[in-house]
Design a protein around this motif. Structure first.
Motif, PDB file in Angstrom:
ATOM      1  N   ALA A  31       2.353   8.173   3.417  1.00 28.68           N
ATOM      2  CA  ALA A  31       3.208   7.268   2.780  1.00 28.68           C
ATOM      3  C   ALA A  31       2.329   6.147   2.228  1.00 28.68           C
ATOM      4  O   ALA A  31       2.678   5.626   1.228  1.00 28.68           O
ATOM      5  CB  ALA A  31       4.073   6.673   3.565  1.00 28.68           C
ATOM      6  N   ARG A  32       0.749   6.013   2.713  1.00 26.67           N
ATOM      7  CA  ARG A  32       0.225   4.908   2.134  1.00 26.67           C
ATOM      8  C   ARG A  32      -0.620   5.485   1.038  1.00 26.67           C
ATOM      9  O   ARG A  32      -1.747   6.638   1.661  1.00 26.67           O
ATOM     10  CB  ARG A  32      -0.642   4.170   3.329  1.00 26.67           C
ATOM     11  CG  ARG A  32       0.349   3.452   4.232  1.00 26.67           C
ATOM     12  CD  ARG A  32      -0.689   2.876   5.284  1.00 26.67           C
ATOM     13  NE  ARG A  32       0.406   1.705   6.010  1.00 26.67           N
ATOM     14  CZ  ARG A  32       0.615   0.654   5.385  1.00 26.67           C
ATOM     15  NH1 ARG A  32       0.087   0.136   4.318  1.00 26.67           N
ATOM     16  NH2 ARG A  32       1.365  -0.092   6.291  1.00 26.67           N
ATOM     17  N   LYS A  33      -0.716   5.105   0.023  1.00 26.10           N
ATOM     18  CA  LYS A  33      -1.602   5.693  -1.102  1.00 26.10           C
ATOM     19  C   LYS A  33      -2.894   5.408  -0.913  1.00 26.10           C
ATOM     20  O   LYS A  33      -3.547   6.554  -1.342  1.00 26.10           O
ATOM     21  CB  LYS A  33      -1.141   4.987  -2.569  1.00 26.10           C
ATOM     22  CG  LYS A  33      -1.348   3.563  -2.751  1.00 26.10           C
ATOM     23  CD  LYS A  33      -0.673   3.132  -3.930  1.00 26.10           C
ATOM     24  CE  LYS A  33      -0.517   1.667  -3.881  1.00 26.10           C
ATOM     25  NZ  LYS A  33      -0.008   0.760  -5.216  1.00 26.10           N
TER      26      LYS A  33
ATOM     27  N   GLU B 292      -2.105  12.796  -7.402  1.00 30.42           N
ATOM     28  CA  GLU B 292      -0.964  12.039  -7.995  1.00 30.42           C
ATOM     29  C   GLU B 292       0.157  12.692  -8.185  1.00 30.42           C
ATOM     30  O   GLU B 292       1.522  12.340  -8.187  1.00 30.42           O
ATOM     31  CB  GLU B 292      -1.374  11.128  -8.947  1.00 30.42           C
ATOM     32  CG  GLU B 292      -2.483   9.883  -8.494  1.00 30.42           C
ATOM     33  CD  GLU B 292      -2.906   9.013  -9.607  1.00 30.42           C
ATOM     34  OE1 GLU B 292      -2.250   9.048 -10.551  1.00 30.42           O
ATOM     35  OE2 GLU B 292      -3.602   8.097  -9.269  1.00 30.42           O
TER      36      GLU B 292
ATOM     37  N   ILE C 220      -4.221   8.626   0.712  1.00 34.67           N
ATOM     38  CA  ILE C 220      -3.757  10.108  -0.095  1.00 34.67           C
ATOM     39  C   ILE C 220      -4.995  10.302  -0.821  1.00 34.67           C
ATOM     40  O   ILE C 220      -5.396   9.505  -2.015  1.00 34.67           O
ATOM     41  CB  ILE C 220      -2.679   9.897  -0.790  1.00 34.67           C
ATOM     42  CG1 ILE C 220      -1.435   9.650   0.019  1.00 34.67           C
ATOM     43  CG2 ILE C 220      -2.302  11.083  -1.489  1.00 34.67           C
ATOM     44  CD1 ILE C 220       0.002   9.400  -0.751  1.00 34.67           C
TER      45      ILE C 220
ATOM     46  N   THR D 119       7.030   5.945  -4.864  1.00 32.51           N
ATOM     47  CA  THR D 119       8.313   6.654  -4.733  1.00 32.51           C
ATOM     48  C   THR D 119       8.832   6.722  -3.475  1.00 32.51           C
ATOM     49  O   THR D 119      10.001   6.918  -3.204  1.00 32.51           O
ATOM     50  CB  THR D 119       7.519   8.128  -5.100  1.00 32.51           C
ATOM     51  OG1 THR D 119       8.735   8.955  -5.258  1.00 32.51           O
ATOM     52  CG2 THR D 119       6.920   8.629  -3.958  1.00 32.51           C
TER      53      THR D 119
ATOM     54  N   ASP E  12       0.950  -1.278   0.152  1.00 35.09           N
ATOM     55  CA  ASP E  12       0.013  -0.100   0.086  1.00 35.09           C
ATOM     56  C   ASP E  12       0.761   1.142  -0.066  1.00 35.09           C
ATOM     57  O   ASP E  12       0.271   2.418  -0.193  1.00 35.09           O
ATOM     58  CB  ASP E  12      -0.861  -0.107   1.246  1.00 35.09           C
ATOM     59  CG  ASP E  12      -2.013   0.976   1.220  1.00 35.09           C
ATOM     60  OD1 ASP E  12      -2.395   1.491   0.307  1.00 35.09           O
ATOM     61  OD2 ASP E  12      -2.114   1.796   2.202  1.00 35.09           O
ATOM     62  N   TYR E  13       2.321   1.189   0.257  1.00 32.99           N
ATOM     63  CA  TYR E  13       2.969   2.510   0.279  1.00 32.99           C
ATOM     64  C   TYR E  13       3.139   3.101  -1.105  1.00 32.99           C
ATOM     65  O   TYR E  13       3.253   2.376  -2.248  1.00 32.99           O
ATOM     66  CB  TYR E  13       4.522   1.844   0.629  1.00 32.99           C
ATOM     67  CG  TYR E  13       4.526   1.988   2.111  1.00 32.99           C
ATOM     68  CD1 TYR E  13       5.382   3.175   2.929  1.00 32.99           C
ATOM     69  CD2 TYR E  13       4.056   0.999   3.000  1.00 32.99           C
ATOM     70  CE1 TYR E  13       5.327   3.209   4.020  1.00 32.99           C
ATOM     71  CE2 TYR E  13       4.089   1.329   4.610  1.00 32.99           C
ATOM     72  CZ  TYR E  13       4.916   2.183   4.974  1.00 32.99           C
ATOM     73  OH  TYR E  13       5.208   2.430   6.430  1.00 32.99           O
ATOM     74  N   VAL E  14       3.257   4.487  -1.235  1.00 28.66           N
ATOM     75  CA  VAL E  14       3.560   4.850  -2.315  1.00 28.66           C
ATOM     76  C   VAL E  14       4.820   4.638  -3.066  1.00 28.66           C
ATOM     77  O   VAL E  14       5.861   4.443  -2.229  1.00 28.66           O
ATOM     78  CB  VAL E  14       3.480   6.502  -2.039  1.00 28.66           C
ATOM     79  CG1 VAL E  14       3.994   7.447  -3.453  1.00 28.66           C
ATOM     80  CG2 VAL E  14       2.201   7.119  -1.651  1.00 28.66           C
TER      81      VAL E  14
ATOM     82  N   TYR F 199       3.234  12.511  -6.028  1.00 29.10           N
ATOM     83  CA  TYR F 199       4.026  11.122  -5.711  1.00 29.10           C
ATOM     84  C   TYR F 199       4.163  10.463  -6.775  1.00 29.10           C
ATOM     85  O   TYR F 199       4.578   9.273  -6.709  1.00 29.10           O
ATOM     86  CB  TYR F 199       3.131  10.432  -4.398  1.00 29.10           C
ATOM     87  CG  TYR F 199       1.836  10.001  -4.852  1.00 29.10           C
ATOM     88  CD1 TYR F 199       1.550   8.756  -5.696  1.00 29.10           C
ATOM     89  CD2 TYR F 199       0.717  10.647  -4.400  1.00 29.10           C
ATOM     90  CE1 TYR F 199       0.497   8.400  -5.747  1.00 29.10           C
ATOM     91  CE2 TYR F 199      -0.522  10.156  -4.864  1.00 29.10           C
ATOM     92  CZ  TYR F 199      -0.709   8.903  -5.461  1.00 29.10           C
ATOM     93  OH  TYR F 199      -2.020   8.523  -5.763  1.00 29.10           O
ATOM     94  N   THR F 200       4.170  10.754  -8.009  1.00 25.93           N
ATOM     95  CA  THR F 200       4.295  10.073  -9.249  1.00 25.93           C
ATOM     96  C   THR F 200       5.620   9.873  -9.495  1.00 25.93           C
ATOM     97  O   THR F 200       6.438   8.802  -9.765  1.00 25.93           O
ATOM     98  CB  THR F 200       3.683  10.783 -10.676  1.00 25.93           C
ATOM     99  OG1 THR F 200       2.225  10.615 -10.406  1.00 25.93           O
ATOM    100  CG2 THR F 200       4.181   9.824 -11.598  1.00 25.93           C
TER     101      THR F 200
END
Length: 498
Positions: free
Chosen positions: A405-407, A421, A410, A158, A154-156, A424-425
C-alpha cells in the motif's frame, strides 16, 4: 464475494525466512519487554478462519509482532469457522444448506461479552467496512493518525481513496497490501500489425477495436486480439469478472423479485460481447487448450493453455501476480528456447466512458480496524501501525502476489522495467450494499436467474437469437426462477461455501 482460502494461501511468502531481517528493521517498533509482568491480551478477529488456517493467519499477521512484544498474548478469533461449515450436515442433498449471515456473525464477534480489539477484513472487506462504519462499530483513525504522526502521505492514493469512500470520507481502517489487475500486451504483435501499443487510461471500446485489428489466423495458429481471463471460461463469466463491476449494473431489483436485464444498457453489452466471441476475437476456454499440436503430435510446452505467453493473444487482463509467470518464462527461455516467452508491457485495466477513473479489479486485501468496544485499544493501534509501517512494508514488498500500500515500496521486481503504476492509478469500485450479499445467501434461486444469462448470451453468439430476443428470454426465465425462490418452491443453485 469471499476469496477462497486456497487463493489466499498463494499470496504470501513464508515470514519465518525474514526473522533475521526483522531484528534490525523492526527494532525501532519494539517497546521492549518485561516478561515478569502479567501479559496483556490482544484479540484479533477475522471474518473466516479454522483450526488449520490459524497458523497461516499468525504467520501473516501476528507472529512477528508477538516476537517483538512478548508482553502480549495475541488471541485469534473468527466470526465464522470453516470447519463448522465443512462438517455441517445436509439432510436433503437436493437443497442447499442454510448459511449464516456473515455480517451478523461479525457483529457478534465485535459486540459479544469478550469482543475483539482488532478486526481484519479480507479482499471483500470494503463492503463490510462500509456497513461497520455506518453502524458505529469501528473507531475513526484520523485523530490517532494525526496525534501519532503516522505517515499516510506515502500511501497509494487509490488505497486511501478506497478506504475513505467506504468510510464516508473518514479513515476507519488501514491495509498494508492490496490486489489489482491490469492490461498486458504483446509488443511484437502490435509492432508487426503496425498498431500503436496500448496506453494508460484507455476505454474498453478502444481496446476492443484494437483487438479486432490484431486477431488473425485459424485453428491452432489463431492469434486472438484479447484474452479476458487467462484461466479460461466463457463469454458471460469473462464479462462478469472485469467488465461489469465498474458499471455497477443490476441484473435484478433490490428485493430479488424482478429481473432488470432488458433495456439499452444490457443491449449494448450483449451487442458488444457476442461478436467478440462469435468472431473469435476473444478466446473461450476450449480455444485456450486447442494448441500445441503439430501434425497430430503433441509438442512439449510447460505453458500449455497460456495463450499470451505462447504469443497467441495480443492482450490479456490479469493480476499483478502474472508478472511472476512472465518473468519465469523469460528466464527459462534463456536456458531453453523451447520454453515460450513474450516481450510484454502493461497499462491500466480499461475503463468505461460511463464511469471513468475506476478499475474493476482493485481489492484492499487486509483492512485492519479497531473495535469501538475494544478492551485494549492502545495495543490495537500499535498492532495496526506496526503492520502498516514503512519498516514492515519493506519486508512485505518481496511478495510476488500482492502490492504494497505504500507507494515508496512499489517498484518493478528484480530490476525489471515495466509500468508498475498501471496497477494503482485507478480508483477501486465503490463498495456495494451488504443487502446484495444477503439476497444471494438467502435466495439461492438468484444464482439460477443469473446463470440463465450465460445461456442467453450463448444463444446470441451462436446466431440462434437476436440480442433483444435473448434478453427477453433471460428476463422471462429469470423471473420464473426468482418467483420459485421467493415462493420457497425452487431449489435454486447453491453457491459453494467459503
Amino acid at each position: 464475494m469471499n476469496t477462497t482460502w486456497g487463493a489466499r494461501m498463494r499470496k504470501t511468502a513464508v515470514l519465518g525466512l525474514s526473522l533475521t531481517l526483522m531484528g534490525s528493521a523492526l527494532a525501532a517498533c519494539s517497546k521492549g519487554s518485561d516478561t515478569s509482568a502479567e501479559k496483556r491480551v490482544l484479540r484479533i478477529g477475522f471474518l473466516y478462519s479454522s483450526q488449520d488456517s490459524e497458523q497461516y493467519l499468525r504467520q501473516q499477521y501476528t507472529d512477528s509482532y508477538e516476537l517483538m512484544h512478548p508482553e502480549l498474548d495475541i488471541q485469534i478469533v473468527s466470526a465464522l469457522n470453516y470447519d463448522d461449515q465443512r462438517f455441517q450436515e445436509q439432510p436433503d442433498p437436493s437443497k442447499p444448506v442454510a448459511q449464516p449471515d456473515p455480517y451478523e456473525k461479525l457483529k457478534e464477534m465485535l459486540n459479544g461479552t469478550n469482543p475483539v480489539d482488532v478486526v481484519v477484513l479480507d479482499s471483500s472487506g470494503t463492503n463490510y467496512l462500509k456497513r461497520l462504519v455506518q453502524d458505529n462499530m469501528l473507531k475513526q483513525l484520523d485523530t490517532i493518525i494525526q496525534e501519532k504522526e503516522f505517515d499516510i502521505d506515502d500511501y497509494v492514493p487509490t488505497v486511501i481513496n478506497g478506504i475513505k469512500e467506504a468510510g464516508d470520507n473518514g479513515i476507519y481502517a488501514l491495509t498494508p497490501t492490496f490486489n489489482s489487475a491490469a492490461l498486458y500486451y504483446n509488443k511484437k504483435i502490435f509492432a508487426d500489425a503496425g498498431v500503436e501499443v496500448p496506453k494508460d487510461g484507455m476505454m474498453w471500446d478502444d481496446v476492443f477495436a484494437d483487438a479486432k485489428r490484431l486477431a488473425k489466423g485459424e485453428g491452432a495458429k489463431r492469434v486472438f486480439g484479447l484474452q479476458m481471463n487467462r484461466w479460461g471460461g466463457d463469454a458471460f463469466n469473462d464479462m462478469q469478472q472485469y467488465y461489469l463491476p465498474a458499471l455497477q449494473l443490476k441484473m435484478f431489483d433490490d428485493k430479488g423479485e424482478k429481473m432488470t436485464v432488458t433495456g439499452p444498457q444490457w443491449e449494448k453489452i450483449f451487442n458488444t460481447f457476442a461478436p467478440l466471441y462469435k468472431d473469435k476475437i476473444i478466446p473461450t476456454g476450449q480455444d485456450m487448450y486447442d494448441n500445441g499440436a503439430t501434425d497430430g503430435k503433441q509438442v512439449w510446452n510447460p505453458y500449455q493453455g497460456d495463450l499470451f505467453i505462447n504469443g497467441r493473444a495480443a492482450m490479456t487482463v490479469a493480476g499483478y501476480d502474472y508478472i511472476t509467470e512472465l518473468t519465469r518464462a523469460k528466464e527459462q527461455n534463456a536456458k531453453n528456447s523451447k520454453v515460450p516467452s513474450v516481450d510484454w508491457g502493461v497499462v491500466t485495466i480499461p475503463q468505461h466512458t460511463e464511469n471513468p477513473g475506476y478499475g474493476s479489479a482493485i481489492n484492499l486485501s487486509a483492512l485492519m480496524g479497531i473495535n469501538t468496544k475494544a478492551a485494549n485499544a492502545d495495543d490495537a493501534w500499535e498492532f495496526i501501525s506496526f503492520n502498516n509501517s514503512k519498516e514492515w512494508a519493506k519486508l512485505k514488498s518481496r511478495s510476488t502476489y500482492e502490492l504494497i500500500a505504500r507507494k515508496s515500496m512499489i517498484k518493478p521486481r528484480d530490476g525489471h522495467d515495466y509500468n508498475v503504476e498501471a496497477f494503482y492509478t485507478l480508483k477501486p469500485v465503490p463498495p456495494t450494499s451488504l443487502d446484495l450479499e444477503k439476497l444471494y445467501r438467502e435466495k439461492p434461486g438468484i444464482y439460477e436467474a443469473q446463470y440463465l444469462g450465460n445461456q442467453s448470451l450463448q444463444q446470441v453468439i451462436e446466431g440462434k437469437m437476436s440480442v433483444q430476443q435473448a434478453l427477453k428470454d433471460w428476463e422471462t426465465k429469470g423471473n420464473e426462477a426468482l418467483k420459485r425462490t421467493n415462493d420457497g418452491t425452487g431449489e435454486g443453485i447453491a453457491r459453494p461455501l467459503g
